[in-house]
Design a protein around this motif. Structure first.
Motif, PDB file in Angstrom:
ATOM      1  N   VAL A 236      27.144  40.948  33.813  1.00 39.84           N
ATOM      2  CA  VAL A 236      28.078  39.820  33.748  1.00 39.84           C
ATOM      3  C   VAL A 236      28.147  39.144  35.107  1.00 39.84           C
ATOM      4  CG1 VAL A 236      30.416  39.119  33.147  1.00 39.84           C
ATOM      5  CG2 VAL A 236      29.392  41.112  32.034  1.00 39.84           C
ATOM      6  N   GLU A 238      29.653  36.621  38.137  1.00 33.77           N
ATOM      7  CA  GLU A 238      30.998  36.522  38.703  1.00 33.77           C
ATOM      8  C   GLU A 238      31.861  35.507  37.966  1.00 33.77           C
ATOM      9  OE1 GLU A 238      31.341  36.773  43.158  1.00 33.77           O
ATOM     10  OE2 GLU A 238      29.171  36.471  43.030  1.00 33.77           O
ATOM     11  N   LEU A 241      33.513  36.754  34.681  1.00 33.32           N
ATOM     12  CA  LEU A 241      34.385  37.923  34.681  1.00 33.32           C
ATOM     13  C   LEU A 241      35.786  37.596  34.164  1.00 33.32           C
ATOM     14  CD1 LEU A 241      33.542  39.867  37.972  1.00 33.32           C
ATOM     15  CD2 LEU A 241      33.275  40.658  35.624  1.00 33.32           C
ATOM     16  N   SER A 242      36.275  36.399  34.476  1.00 36.57           N
ATOM     17  CA  SER A 242      37.639  36.041  34.072  1.00 36.57           C
ATOM     18  C   SER A 242      37.787  35.959  32.552  1.00 36.57           C
ATOM     19  CB  SER A 242      38.044  34.706  34.705  1.00 36.57           C
ATOM     20  OG  SER A 242      37.153  33.672  34.299  1.00 36.57           O
ATOM     21  N   ILE A 269      34.592  47.679  31.991  1.00 37.01           N
ATOM     22  CA  ILE A 269      34.157  46.609  32.908  1.00 37.01           C
ATOM     23  C   ILE A 269      34.017  47.233  34.284  1.00 37.01           C
ATOM     24  CG2 ILE A 269      34.721  44.381  33.933  1.00 37.01           C
ATOM     25  CD1 ILE A 269      36.378  43.763  31.459  1.00 37.01           C
ATOM     26  N   LEU A 273      30.267  45.115  42.314  1.00 31.52           N
ATOM     27  CA  LEU A 273      29.300  44.042  42.105  1.00 31.52           C
ATOM     28  C   LEU A 273      27.951  44.460  42.672  1.00 31.52           C
ATOM     29  CD1 LEU A 273      29.605  41.085  40.974  1.00 31.52           C
ATOM     30  CD2 LEU A 273      29.622  40.343  43.339  1.00 31.52           C
ATOM     31  N   THR A 279      26.014  40.604  39.907  1.00 33.29           N
ATOM     32  CA  THR A 279      26.547  40.808  38.564  1.00 33.29           C
ATOM     33  C   THR A 279      27.322  42.122  38.509  1.00 33.29           C
ATOM     34  OG1 THR A 279      24.489  41.878  37.846  1.00 33.29           O
ATOM     35  CG2 THR A 279      24.712  39.505  37.427  1.00 33.29           C
ATOM     36  N   VAL A 280      28.179  42.219  37.517  1.00 31.18           N
ATOM     37  CA  VAL A 280      28.945  43.433  37.247  1.00 31.18           C
ATOM     38  C   VAL A 280      28.455  44.016  35.926  1.00 31.18           C
ATOM     39  CG1 VAL A 280      31.229  44.349  36.674  1.00 31.18           C
ATOM     40  CG2 VAL A 280      30.973  42.681  38.513  1.00 31.18           C
ATOM     41  N   ALA A 282      29.015  45.750  32.547  1.00 32.13           N
ATOM     42  CA  ALA A 282      30.041  46.053  31.548  1.00 32.13           C
ATOM     43  C   ALA A 282      29.386  46.875  30.434  1.00 32.13           C
ATOM     44  CB  ALA A 282      30.647  44.778  30.996  1.00 32.13           C
TER      45      ALA A 282
END
Length: 391
Positions: A236, A238, A241-242, A269, A273, A279-280, A282
């Motif tokens: 995911v 940045e 993310l919200s 999640i 990073l 990216t993160v 999830a």
């Protein structure tokens, strides 16, 4: 000289008698009133303008790419606890197994030594017990002192502890006291399906295989899992993310099955990073009751996010004017109003409008930039005419 002068006068007179050029009026005049473009009915430019109504929605669909992996909550990697050679294999890919089922039989010198230690400990314990019993009899007869009895009792207890240790060690590896053959069964530690096998008859295995640094060497001998439940890993960005929350519904599609949707749920999640990809990671779970999906598949994942109801318009309908988002709204067949709006989330080529537009209003989706250029040209012409009139 008089004749030349009259000739020039004649030429000037003839030139002055030519009719002035006729300027034909525009058959489709365009008017500008504030932010409105007013076309004349039948103007062919109207044919190039496409409109569509702003539809109210309360869902944002985030489109991501994912990778399917085994569900680690119901997966175990099976390694050999001892070094040795694979004598036979009973477990095959796709085979369903229960706890304790034999997967392979391994011949191991270490296991043989453990068997020998267990047999010896039983013999030593039996001998220590006989010595203790004889010492007790002699002590009762007054032949031996208390010191001899204490020594025999200590030797018996030591032998008993050693027997317990040897038997317990052997039991950890699935063995029992008895024959010393150096052969032990590698058993399934949990029930499930053998989803992968990386072992062949005669192969050498090591007890430190799971700690090896090389991916090939470190591959487990067997992988047991429940293929009816898989994990999907998502990268995911940045800015997305919200829009993510644990518990959101996932719609998972694979190229192998066209538009068939596999439902899932977002469960984790990541908290860090990746510095290289920004990216993160999830993670979600996906039900796979028919076992159509396979581990290591790449899939398309839609994350469903609920938002307050807002009208939605195509992104191509929005343009920037002096740094602010604007659209053209059709008020009638020939009246188009340029209107400033406030945009919110984007979704699959569309953008939500939080302010400046009502659901159902018709927005120009084709030709918005043409209308903007016409507005600029006619505004400039009108301003120039007003300045000329003032002078």
């Amino acid at each position: 000289m008089q004749i030349v002068r009259h000739s020039w006068l004649l030429v000037l007179l003839i030139a002055s008698c030519k009719p002035a050029a006729v300027v034909e009026p525009d058959p489709y005049p365009l008017k500008v009133e504030r932010n409105h473009l007013l076309f004349t009915a039948g103007d062919p430019q109207l044919k190039a303008i496409g409109v569509q109504p702003a539809r109210e929605k309360d869902e944002v669909v985030l489109h991501l790419t994912g990778k399917l992996v085994w569900n680690e909550d119901v997966t175990t990697n099976v390694f050999s606890p001892l070094a040795g050679r694979v004598a036979s294999i009973k477990g095959a890919r796709g085979q369903k197994v229960a706890v304790g089922d034999e997967l392979a039989r391994i011949t191991s010198p270490d296991f043989g030594q453990a068997q020998a230690d267990a047999v010896k400990s039983e013999t030593d314990l039996a001998l220590a017990k006989r010595v203790l019993e004889r010492t007790q009899d002699l002590f009762k007869q007054g032949v031996l002192p208390q010191k001899e009895l204490d020594s025999a009792d200590t030797a018996f207890r030591d032998a008993q502890s050693e027997r317990d240790r040897a038997v317990e060690r052997l039991a950890v590896w699935g063995g029992r006291g008895g024959d010393v053959n150096g052969s032990f069964a590698l058993k399934a530690p949990m029930g499930g399906v053998i989803v992968d096998r990386n072992v062949q008859p005669g192969q050498e295995v090591r007890s430190d295989q799971m700690l090896a640094g090389m991916a090939v060497v470190a591959a487990p001998l067997f992988i047991i899992s429940d293929p009816e439940s898989l994990w999907v890993h998502l990268d995911v960005s940045e800015q997305d993310l919200s829009n993510l929350q644990v518990g959101q519904k996932l719609e998972i599609r694979s190229r192998a099955y066209g538009d068939q949707v596999f439902p899932g749920v977002l469960t984790v999640i990541g908290q860090s990073l990746n510095p290289e990809t920004r990216t993160v990671v999830a993670k979600g779970t996906v039900a796979n009751p028919k076992k159509l999906l396979k581990a290591q598949m790449y899939v398309d994942v839609n994350v469903i996010t609920h938002v307050p109801k807002m009208p939605q318009v195509p992104i191509k309908a929005v343009f920037l004017r002096e740094g602010k988002a604007c659209v053209f709204v059709r008020k009638s067949e020939s009246d188009f109003e340029m209107r400033q709006i406030t945009t919110a989330a984007e979704d699959a080529g569309h953008v939500f409008v939080s302010k400046g537009l009502a659901a159902g209003e018709e927005v120009v989706s084709e030709g918005a930039l043409v209308l903007e250029s016409l507005l600029d040209a006619n505004t400039s012409t009108a301003n120039a005419g007003a300045e000329k009139a003032e002078h």
